[in-house]
Design a protein around this motif. Structure first.
Motif, PDB file in Angstrom:
ATOM      1  N   ALA A 163       0.836  -1.206   0.000  1.00 37.16           N
ATOM      2  CA  ALA A 163       0.000   0.000   0.000  1.00 37.16           C
ATOM      3  C   ALA A 163       0.868   1.253   0.000  1.00 37.16           C
ATOM      4  N   MET A 164       1.970   1.210   0.769  1.00 31.94           N
ATOM      5  CA  MET A 164       2.894   2.347   0.772  1.00 31.94           C
ATOM      6  C   MET A 164       3.520   2.536  -0.607  1.00 31.94           C
ATOM      7  N   SER A 165       3.893   1.420  -1.237  1.00 26.96           N
ATOM      8  CA  SER A 165       4.533   1.495  -2.557  1.00 26.96           C
ATOM      9  C   SER A 165       3.598   2.085  -3.601  1.00 26.96           C
ATOM     10  N   ILE A 166       2.308   1.784  -3.459  1.00 30.22           N
ATOM     11  CA  ILE A 166       1.335   2.269  -4.446  1.00 30.22           C
ATOM     12  C   ILE A 166       0.747   3.609  -4.015  1.00 30.22           C
ATOM     13  N   PHE A 167       0.085   3.622  -2.841  1.00 31.90           N
ATOM     14  CA  PHE A 167      -0.622   4.826  -2.407  1.00 31.90           C
ATOM     15  C   PHE A 167       0.333   5.926  -1.948  1.00 31.90           C
TER      16      PHE A 167
END
Length: 380
Positions: free
Chosen positions: A311-315
């Motif tokens: 989620a960190m990598s995407i969002f």
């Protein structure tokens, strides 16, 4: 409202950056507590957020700051929703042999919805207005909540080991560092999310200035991107067991970059839509393959935190990328900005090509992980 490409980037930033800030805590909550209950809470909260936005639009009392504030609230909810929702697939699947297909199907559904949603909303927006779009969005959460209430999952067994939040955060980072099969793929996903995937920020500009259209044109562009996404889903579903996902990821990233480069400077709408299909195929395959590789190689006790890293990598990267691409497009124009994104996609693929072509060792590692997971499942 603002006629600004930069403000489009700000809106995406407001929606997604809170997910970057809080997703690590969302991963800890997912690993500590009952994911099913966490998911129920986040879906109810999302419905309330959607209802507030719908009321503002129908009463015609909305302003830019109100829209941005509700976007921030949604991003915060997603920070806890994604780390709980993705690992729940493991608890839903009884037969371990079905797990890879289930993970791919789940990721495919999420990405399909993300691509087809804007396509449908563009058409609804043109015919019925923004209020109807947000009303349908709010109502859709009822179907999700009802589906969750009808599910029958194995009884939740709380963890007997309680650690401090800081310790669990450090444990997650150490695990990621010591597991290159996950860490390298996640690093590649972060670069792609920052510099390539925010191309969708530019699509309204293409619809309005390049193709001289409106909301319906924007909807059509997204429809063809959605068609490519469906094709990507069919392609991934047709892969045989044991397929080299890393090599497929490498080839897909290169094709994705070429598709963006060609789409960026073709003003003839029908031909441009051919390459919009290629972009949709690349977007779908990129996220789905990365997600499947990462989840298949993650330890059962770390799955929530691993998903929070995804989620960190995407969002985390998408909103920063949206701001960056929005700013760059203001300076050099949307077509040139997307051309640069396509070139960057190919550069990223080449930079990670050595790792992505090393499959023999990772295949043995994957088999070992599956054996260990079988033992864990049996003991649980």
């Amino acid at each position: 409202m603002t006629h600004s490409a930069f403000m489009l980037g700000v809106t995406v930033f407001a929606t997604q950056f809170p997910s970057f800030l809080f997703s690590l805590f969302g991963g800890i909550v997912s690993d500590r507590y009952n994911r099913y209950k966490v998911l129920l809470i986040t879906q109810i909260a999302s419905m309330i957020q959607g209802a507030l936005l719908t009321i503002l639009i129908f009463t015609d009392h909305y302003t830019v700051w109100e829209i941005l504030a509700l976007s921030i609230i949604l991003g915060t909810i997603n920070a806890f929703d994604v780390p709980a929702r993705q690992p729940l697939v493991h608890e839903m699947v009884n037969d371990k042999a079905d797990l890879p297909n289930a993970l791919a199907l789940n990721s495919t559904m999420n990405n399909l919805a993300r691509l087809l949603g804007p396509a449908l909303s563009g058409i609804v927006l043109e015919k019925f207005g923004a209020g109807t779009c947000f009303l349908l969005n709010t109502v859709s959460f009822a179907a999700v909540i009802i589906s969750l209430l009808l599910m029958r999952l194995p009884k939740y067994i709380p963890s007997t080991v309680k650690k401090r939040v800081a310790s669990e955060l450090v444990e997650g980072f150490v695990y990621l560092k010591n597991t290159p099969a996950i860490g390298v793929i996640m690093l590649m996903l972060a670069f792609v999310s920052l510099l390539v995937l925010p191309y969708n920020t530019l699509l309204p500009v293409f619809a309005k200035t390049v193709f001289n259209g409106g909301a319906a044109t924007f909807g059509l562009i997204n429809s063809f991107i959605g068609l490519g996404a469906v094709s990507g889903a069919i392609f991934l579903a047709s892969l045989k067991p044991g397929s080299d996902l890393k090599f497929i990821l490498l080839a897909n990233t290169i094709i994705f970059g070429i598709g963006m480069m060609l789409f960026s400077h073709i003003s003839y709408f029908p031909l441009a839509m051919v390459f919009a299909v290629v972009c949709g195929f690349g977007t779908m395959s990129q996220s789905t393959i990365c997600n499947t590789i990462i989840q298949m190689n993650s330890d059962v006790k770390m799955r929530g935190r691993v998903m929070s890293f995804i989620a960190m990598s995407i969002f985390g990267m998408l909103p920063l990328g949206s701001l960056l691409i929005g700013f760059v497009s203001q300076k050099i124009g949307a077509p040139n900005a997307m051309l640069c994104q396509g070139i960057i996609a190919i550069v990223i693929a080449l930079a990670f090509s050595n790792f992505l072509r090393k499959d023999k060792l990772s295949k043995k590692e994957t088999e070992r992980v599956e054996e260990l997971e079988d033992v864990v499942i049996e003991r649980v």
